[in-house]
Scaffold this active site. Structure first.
Site, PDB file in Angstrom:
ATOM      1  N   GLU A   2       0.820  -1.230   0.000  1.00 52.02           N
ATOM      2  CA  GLU A   2       0.000   0.000   0.000  1.00 52.02           C
ATOM      3  C   GLU A   2       0.846   1.269   0.000  1.00 52.02           C
ATOM      4  O   GLU A   2       0.639   2.170   0.815  1.00 52.02           O
ATOM      5  CB  GLU A   2      -0.994  -0.034   1.178  1.00 52.02           C
ATOM      6  N   ASN A  20       2.272  -4.888  -3.291  1.00 48.63           N
ATOM      7  CA  ASN A  20       0.853  -5.215  -3.147  1.00 48.63           C
ATOM      8  C   ASN A  20       0.064  -3.943  -2.866  1.00 48.63           C
ATOM      9  O   ASN A  20       0.529  -3.077  -2.114  1.00 48.63           O
ATOM     10  CB  ASN A  20       0.745  -6.187  -1.945  1.00 48.63           C
ATOM     11  N   HIS A  53     -10.184  -6.004  -2.874  1.00 43.79           N
ATOM     12  CA  HIS A  53     -11.299  -5.811  -1.935  1.00 43.79           C
ATOM     13  C   HIS A  53     -12.388  -5.093  -2.732  1.00 43.79           C
ATOM     14  O   HIS A  53     -12.375  -3.868  -2.855  1.00 43.79           O
ATOM     15  CB  HIS A  53     -10.850  -4.982  -0.728  1.00 43.79           C
ATOM     16  N   GLU A  70      -6.008 -10.586  -1.994  1.00 41.76           N
ATOM     17  CA  GLU A  70      -6.876 -10.400  -0.809  1.00 41.76           C
ATOM     18  C   GLU A  70      -8.344 -10.319  -1.217  1.00 41.76           C
ATOM     19  O   GLU A  70      -9.092  -9.477  -0.718  1.00 41.76           O
ATOM     20  CB  GLU A  70      -6.475  -9.111  -0.068  1.00 41.76           C
ATOM     21  N   ASP A 114     -12.095 -10.198  -1.613  1.00 42.24           N
ATOM     22  CA  ASP A 114     -13.421 -10.324  -0.995  1.00 42.24           C
ATOM     23  C   ASP A 114     -14.352  -9.360  -1.724  1.00 42.24           C
ATOM     24  O   ASP A 114     -13.906  -8.425  -2.373  1.00 42.24           O
ATOM     25  CB  ASP A 114     -13.409 -10.114   0.537  1.00 42.24           C
TER      26      ASP A 114
END
Ligand code: G2I
Length: 351
Positions: free
Chosen positions: A165, A206, A242, A270, A272
């Site tokens: 990030e 990432n 996400h 990651e 979702d």
């Protein structure tokens, strides 16, 4: 290839098939001859990909939870325990107990470990963020952390999110303590330190909101292009993913492809897909479609190595705590029952 995986891959395949066979024998006694029950793990393997999940340290004691992790996934990522606040809570004092537990679990179940994360502005202990270090000392602090943590797990971790990030939404660099103190070179420095500590792990950068082609993913693209030109040992890009129900970026596959075209591996790290809660059958159907769309974008690009979902159950997800009124983002519900998203993932891997 920085990692010699052939023997490990063959071993995992054999073990995976054995596990798959025994799971079938136990769970499907009345299955029609010739019919096949798949698992996410078998489906991913057939597509030449890994499928992973984030694992919450405390939840591994729940037998139903750990059975899902071990039977359905070929890769595990520590949801929290390999982050800086756990691994080096005080300068020079390292805590590897919880991370080691996950590595042991993975070894027992023929799973790959995806390391997350060496350098991140969040879950960063105060002694680093408020330490008042100058550039030279903060570089030393960062390199020592990477050297110790990646060194401890060398040979056990297939991938590391070396830097997490680092970008603002407009594609400029986030003003983290590393960026503001050390300046632009901190990312290349971190990758070089990780490469020295574990030459075999694949080293990733990432981020979130970089799934489609936009200002932020352009910033990431330009950074990794420059690093490759300068010979910085970067191997992979993680697209966190996400996502919001019904909003999978239409250019996800094109974006994966452009990073793969640089010679990098791409990983959905990651995944979702959240919705307004409570869920209902229509939303769950849309969610299944969205999971399928994401996984099939990875399946379609040879350079996409795998997909990790961010946790097993809606009961444990980070979403409701951060986005009140939203949730139901995972593949298993609060009672650890599979949701339609499960079949969406199978379909995305082509099973
Ligand atoms: O925020 C979602 C993810 C975004 N990308 C990086 C990931 O590392 C991040 O994961 C989440 C974890 O899923 C949460 O579990 O990172 C959060 C912190 O930024 C994690 O939440 C923290 C809570 O904020 C703490 O209060 C808690 O002590 O989890 C900790 C351990 O349970």
């Amino acid at each position: 290839m920085r990692r010699s995986t052939v023997a490990a891959a063959v071993g995992a395949l054999v073990a995976g098939l054995a596990l798959y066979g025994s799971a079938q024998a136990q769970e499907e006694p009345v299955q029609a001859p010739g019919a096949q029950q798949s698992t996410l793990r078998a489906a991913a393997e057939a597509a030449g990909k890994f499928v992973g999940t984030a694992v919450s340290d405390g939840r591994l004691n729940d037998a139903s939870y750990s059975e899902i992790v071990s039977s359905e996934f070929s890769s595990v990522t520590a949801e929290n325990v390999m982050k800086w606040d756990t691994t080096e809570p005080n300068r020079g004092s390292f805590n590897f107990g919880p991370g080691d537990r996950l590595v042991e679990f993975a070894n027992a179940n023929d799973q790959q470990v995806y390391g997350h994360t060496l350098v991140w502005h969040n879950q960063l202990p105060g002694w680093v963020s408020n330490g008042g270090f100058g550039a030279a000392e903060l570089t030393q602090v960062m390199n020592d952390h990477i050297t110790e943590v990646a060194g401890h797990y060398a040979g056990q971790v297939a991938y590391w999110d070396v830097v997490n990030e680092a970008f603002n939404e407009d594609g400029t660099m986030r003003p983290s303590v590393f960026q503001t103190t050390i300046g632009d070179g901190w990312i290349a420095e971190a990758f070089r330190a990780a490469d020295a500590a574990d030459p075999d792990a694949k080293l990733c950068i990432n981020d979130y909101n970089v799934e489609g082609i936009n200002a932020k993913s352009d910033g990431l693209y330009n950074l990794v292009s420059g690093m490759l030109e300068q010979g910085v040992p970067v191997d992979c890009v993680g697209l966190q993913s996400h996502l919001i129900l019904g909003q999978v970026p239409g250019d996800l596959q094109e974006n994966i492809q452009r990073f793969a075209d640089l010679g990098l591996e791409v990983i959905i790290t990651e995944l979702d897909i959240r919705m307004t809660t409570p869920s209902d059958p229509n939303r769950l159907q849309q969610q299944a479609q969205d999971y399928e769309t994401v996984v099939s974008a990875c399946t379609a690009v040879p350079g996409c190595a795998g997909v990790t979902v961010w946790g097993i159950s809606d009961a444990d997800s980070w979403i409701p705590g951060v986005f009140p009124g939203e949730g139901a983002a995972c593949v298993w519900d609060e009672n650890l029952q599979r949701k339609p998203a499960y079949d969406g993932i199978l379909a995305g891997f082509g099973s």
